[in-house]
Design a protein around this motif. Structure first.
Motif, PDB file in Angstrom:
ATOM      1  N   PRO A 203       0.820  -1.220   0.000  1.00  0.00           N
ATOM      2  CA  PRO A 203       0.000   0.000   0.000  1.00  0.00           C
ATOM      3  C   PRO A 203       0.843   1.256   0.000  1.00  0.00           C
TER       4      PRO A 203
ATOM      5  N   ASP B 110       0.707   3.925  -2.760  1.00  0.00           N
ATOM      6  CA  ASP B 110       0.435   5.333  -2.477  1.00  0.00           C
ATOM      7  C   ASP B 110       1.522   6.228  -3.074  1.00  0.00           C
TER       8      ASP B 110
ATOM      9  N   LYS C   8     -21.130   2.801  -6.064  1.00  0.00           N
ATOM     10  CA  LYS C   8     -21.105   1.537  -5.311  1.00  0.00           C
ATOM     11  C   LYS C   8     -21.613   1.751  -3.877  1.00  0.00           C
ATOM     12  N   ARG C   9     -21.139   2.813  -3.313  1.00  0.00           N
ATOM     13  CA  ARG C   9     -21.560   3.102  -1.942  1.00  0.00           C
ATOM     14  C   ARG C   9     -23.063   3.344  -1.869  1.00  0.00           C
TER      15      ARG C   9
END
Lengths: 204, 850
Positions: free
Chosen positions: B643, B647, B721-722
């Motif tokens: 990650p 990032d 999606k949320r």
């Protein structure tokens, strides 16, 4: 041969146990330290506790990859340490360092194995560590800046490293380091000692 | 001589005098006891000698009588008065027939005799004699009267014949003359008797004198106490004599008694013969009998008094016999007279005989007198003897007592001697033993002894205590010895241990040196490592270091253990040493202590080392905690697509794109600057915008914009999606809610347009049996019943609507009532139909209206 067979079996079981513990504890740390939004976590019952497990796909895939590799190494007994480093996104400084030392318990010199620990006993030990991780929020400094994390695996030199894995920086905490030793747990084969090191921001 | 007793006898011969006059018996005794002073000794004497009481009393009376004449008279007279009357009663019938001249003649003669007697009596001075004489005279007169009566009675028988009568009268006269002569003789004899009595009195006086003399003798005797034995012997002799005499007396008495009995028998026989033969002679016989009885009395008295004098008694007896013979002769004479009453010269013979008789009687009386005298003497002597005996007995008792005393005295003397000896012994003992003058009496001695004893007891006690203590100390000693032995043993063991310890110590020292060397080496190594670390930060440094650290830790543990052992061992030994051997191992102790000191120093240095090592360990651990590792052995790996990298990758990419864009723009700017006038960026940008002709914007900008677009699209997708997730959640929640309402309240809720709500009961029989509600203005939730699905259903519930909705204004109550109504209806139809499953087909529409 029988003993070696049994040994292997226990090794596998133990490895699975330890890896599972790592997975859940990493999820828990990520949740506790607020590295991912809380709504991305769902509850899951584990070790007699309500564990928060992230539903983030990318995270899940990443962790799966890491854990599978870790399991492979552990089966070979190559892993020495697992580190979860929390980094500041902006400065890339290491703010926290969750370190899990893994010891492969060798058989006693007289050849007899220690009394076998039941899974339940191991679970209670793990539970204690998870509780400590949860409780560490109380003493760890609040992470005010956006953070990300990295997982480091300390392996033996002769471990087979796939191409997807590279050597990494040990991610030391550069200044104002504080160390808190957490509990440990042990299966019949492995002993895991937990520790957290963090940067104490004295300027504040 | 003894008138009372004689009277007694005579009285008893005729009748029992005790019945008539008890005084006869009682008075003399009482008089004697009252008046006679000699009574007590005599009584005691009589009791001692065992003589009959009557015999003892009589002599007393004889003694007493002269002093108490009145008493005698008083007692005497009734008897004398009495007797004649009795005699008269016997002879009573005759005097009545007797002729007066005879009687007068007789009376005159008697008076003459009386006078004669009275004239002859003046020489008798004492009244007692007078009395006795009086008695005698009365008796004589009586006898004469009896003769007279006999002669009277005989006379009528002889009246028949003339001559014979005359002869008889002559004979009678002669007889009377004879009688008179006899009486005269008798009186003479009596006179003589009185003389004898006087003589006896004189004798008595002599006796008194003798008594006095005897008393003197007694006093002499008393004084002559030492001659008691002689007296005893004398007494014994006298006693023997007495006994002999008594025996003789008894024998004589028996004989006399026998003879008396015989005589009395003879007399009786004679009397009987006389009575049978002649009544005339009966008077004479009676006279004789009385005489005999008087003699007998005298004899009895003499017999009782003259017991010792057997021969005298014999003579007396003989005389009596002679008297008897005389009597017999007299009788014979009488008989002869009687025979010769017819004959003639018998009277002379009788007279001669009588004369003989009188002479004999006189002789008898004299002898009698003598005898009485002797008797008195003897009696007195006997009394004296009794008194003497008594005294002798007393003396004997005293002698016995004296003997006892003497014996006791001897004993006492012996005891005294013994005691003296003892005392001397004691004195000697005390003088020799005690020495000091304080102990001079047995009390002090005993006190001293007691104190000594007490001291002894205390000393013994102390000794016992000391012995116990000794024993205890002995045991203690034994235990101590045992302990000593044990301690020695232990000491030896300790020494051995110490030697071993020393050896070990050497070894340890050696090892210590080695360890120090090792430590130094390790330090150097560490330094080298540090150097190494300093020189190359990267590499296999960590692994090696950790290994070294581990080794060091192990070493440290070893040293710690050894140090612990060392610390414990030297501590234990000195204690043992102190216990075991204080004398021998002092030097050793010192050396050991020195060693101990050394070891302690070493220990301290080692502890310092360990501390420093601990510090090192801590530092190393810290390093470990930091994440240090041996670079030689360990690799730190990370997943490429991590990650953080991602990032950073995103950032890097954005950075790169911007950089590129910037570069391209810069290039374009340079190109523009190169082509045209220098303008500022804004102007140029504006110009570029305004003159947007195809290729004005650099490609990178487009790419960047595209990148941005993609990112935005991604974001949109995420948002979608949320959103979708939210919808799903809401739908689920709504369904849940409606289901909950349906199952709890029994109504299906359908939200219609314009805020209307249709409620269909779960127990409705038809689908359109429903209510339609509308919310109030402002949608405050208060519902208003608008109507029903079909009118039939509504009408059937009109009452409920009226009651609950119209009157009460409570929709929930109405709905509940309806629910109840419908439930009862269904059950009334016979089958309870379960709640109709909700038709969820048109959920989406309802949601849409939500």
């Amino acid at each position: 041969m029988a003993t070696s067979q049994a040994h292997k079996i226990t090794l596998k079981g133990s490895t699975q146990l330890v890896v599972e513990f790592f997975e859940y504890s990493i999820h828990s740390i990520l949740f506790q330290r607020g590295l991912y939004p809380p709504e991305d976590f769902k509850m899951a019952k584990k070790y007699g506790l309500n564990m928060m497990v992230s539903t983030d796909d990318s995270l899940q895939t990443y962790l799966k990859q890491v854990m599978s590799q870790l399991e492979a190494w552990m089966m070979e007994g190559k892993v020495k340490r697992l580190v979860l480093a929390v980094l500041s996104k902006a400065t890339r400084d290491v703010l926290e360092r969750w370190q899990f030392d893994i010891q492969v318990l060798k058989e006693t010199p007289d050849g007899e194995s220690r009394p076998a620990k039941s899974e339940k006993e191991v679970h209670t030990e793990i539970q204690a560590i998870i509780r400590q991780i949860t409780a560490s929020v109380t003493f760890l400094p609040i992470l005010e800046e956006a953070c990300t994390f990295n997982i480091l695996v300390y392996t033996d030199h002769d471990a087979q490293v796939p191409t997807s894995w590279h050597d990494a920086d040990p991610h030391y905490i550069q200044k104002n380091e504080e160390q808190v030793r957490l509990r440990s747990f042990s299966t019949n084969v492995h002993k895991v000692e937990a520790m957290v090191a963090y940067r104490l921001d004295q300027d504040i | 001589m003894n008138p009372p007793s004689k009277r007694h006898r005579t009285a008893s011969a005729v009748c029992d005098p005790r019945a008539d006059n008890p005084f006869l018996v009682a008075t003399p005794a009482s008089a004697a006891s009252k008046n006679d002073e000699n009574a007590p000794p005599s009584a005691s004497l009589s009791s001692y000698t065992g003589a009959p009481t009557t015999a003892a009393r009589r002599p007393l009376a004889t003694v007493a009588r002269p002093r108490a004449p009145t008493a005698l008279h008083a007692s005497g007279y009734p008897a004398t008065v009495h007797r004649p009357s009795m005699l008269h009663s016997v002879v009573a019938p005759t005097p009545g027939r007797r002729d007066l001249p005879d009687t007068s003649l007789l009376d005159s003669a008697r008076v003459a005799r009386w006078l004669d007697a009275a004239v002859g009596s003046p020489d008798r001075s004492t009244s007692a004699h007078l009395a006795s004489q009086r008695q005698l005279t009365t008796e004589k007169s009586n006898a004469e009267r009896a003769e007279a009566s006999r002669s009277d009675s005989a006379s009528p028988s002889g009246t028949g014949a003339g001559r014979k009568d005359l002869e008889a009268l002559e004979a009678r006269n002669k007889a009377s003359d004879l009688a008179y002569q006899l009486a005269m003789q008798r009186s003479e004899a009596e006179r003589k008797l009185t003389e004898a009595a006087t003589f006896a009195q004189r004798l008595q006086q002599q006796l008194k004198e003798k008594i006095q003399r005897i008393e003197k003798l007694e006093t002499d005797r008393r004084y002559l106490f030492d001659r008691a034995n002689e007296a005893d012997t004398l007494l014994r002799q006298s006693k023997d004599e007495l006994e002999q005499m008594q025996a003789e007396k008894n024998a004589a008495m028996l004989k006399q008694q026998r003879e008396n009995a015989r005589i009395s028998e003879q007399l009786h026989e004679m009397q009987e013969a006389q009575r049978a033969r002649e009544s005339g002679t009966s008077h004479q016989l009676r006279m004789l009998q009385t005489k005999v009885s008087g003699l007998e009395d005298q004899l009895a008295a003499s017999r009782s008094q003259l017991q010792q004098q057997m021969q005298i008694a014999d003579t007396n007896k003989r005389r009596e016999e002679e008297a008897h013979e005389a009597l017999a002769k007299a009788e014979q004479a009488l008989q002869r007279l009687r025979v010769s009453g017819e004959g003639g010269d018998d009277a002379d013979v009788a007279a001669a005989q009588l004369r003989n008789q009188t002479s004999q009687v006189q002789a008898l009386e004299e002898r009698n007198r003598k005898l009485t005298r002797e008797l008195e003497q003897l009696r007195v002597k006997h009394r004296d003897v009794a008194v003497l005996e008594e005294e002798k007995l007393r003396l004997e008792a005293r002698a016995a007592q004296v003997d006892a005393y003497r014996q006791r005295c001897d004993e006492l003397e012996a005891e005294c001697i013994m005691l003296r000896k003892e005392k001397e012994e004691w004195a000697g003992f005390s003088s020799t033993q005690a020495g000091d003058a304080s102990i001079d009496s047995p009390y002090k001695m005993s006190a001293a002894l007691a104190s000594q004893r007490f001291q002894l007891a205390s000393l013994t006690e102390r000794q016992g205590a000391l012995q116990a203590e000794l024993r205890r100390s002995e045991t203690a000693l034994a235990s101590a010895e045992a302990q000593v032995a044990e301690l020695e043993q232990r000491c030896r063991a300790v020494e051995a241990e110490r030697e071993q310890d020393q050896r070990e110590l050497k070894r340890y020292q050696h090892t210590k040196v080695l360890a120090q060397k090792e430590v130094a080496f390790l330090r150097e190594q560490l330094k080298s490592y540090d150097l190494e670390e300093a020189t190359h930060m990267a590499g296999n440094y960590d692994a090696q270091k950790t290994a070294r650290i581990e080794q060091l830790e192990q070493l440290l543990d070893e040293y710690k253990q050894r140090l612990d052992q060392k610390a414990s061992a030297p501590e234990a030994t000195p204690i043992k040493d102190a216990d075991a051997s204080k004398s021998s191992s002092a030097d050793e102790k010192e050396t050991l202590q020195a060693e101990l000191e050394k070891l302690r120093k070493e220990n301290a240095s080692l502890q310092r080392q360990t501390e420093s090592l601990d510090r090192e360990v801590g530092a190393l651990e810290q390093a470990l905690g930091r994440g240090d590792y041996d670079r030689k052995t360990t690799r730190v790996l990370q997943f490429v697509d991590n990650p953080a990298k991602r990032d950073f990758g995103i950032r890097e990419n954005a950075f790169k794109a911007l950089k590129e864009e910037n570069q391209q723009l810069l290039n374009q700017l340079e190109a523009l600057q190169a082509s045209g006038a220098p303008v500022n960026a804004d102007v140029m940008a504006h110009a570029a915008e305004s003159t947007a002709t195809g290729d004005v914007v650099p490609r990178q900008c487009l790419l960047n914009a595209q990148q941005e677009l993609r990112q935005l699209e991604e974001q949109l997708a995420v948002k979608n999606k949320r959103m979708q997730r939210l919808k799903e959640v809401f739908a689920a929640k709504g369904r849940e809610f409606r289901e909950a309402v349906y199952s709890l309240l029994g109504y299906k809720l359908d939200f219609l347009e314009n805020g209307r709500v249709r409620l269909t009961s779960a127990y409705a029989s038809r689908d359109d049996d429903s209510f339609l509600f509308r919310s109030d203005e402002d949608d405050h939730g208060t519902m208003e019943l608008l109507g029903s699905g079909n009118d039939v259903f509504a009408r059937s519930l009109a009452q409920h609507i009226r009651v609950w909705v119209a009157e009460r204004g409570s929709i929930p109550a109405f709905l509940s009532a309806v629910t109840l109504e419908l439930v009862t209806r269904q059950s009334g139809n016979g089958a309870i139909v379960g709640m109709r499953t909700m038709d969820m087909a048109n959920d989406s529409t309802s949601l849409g209206s939500f």
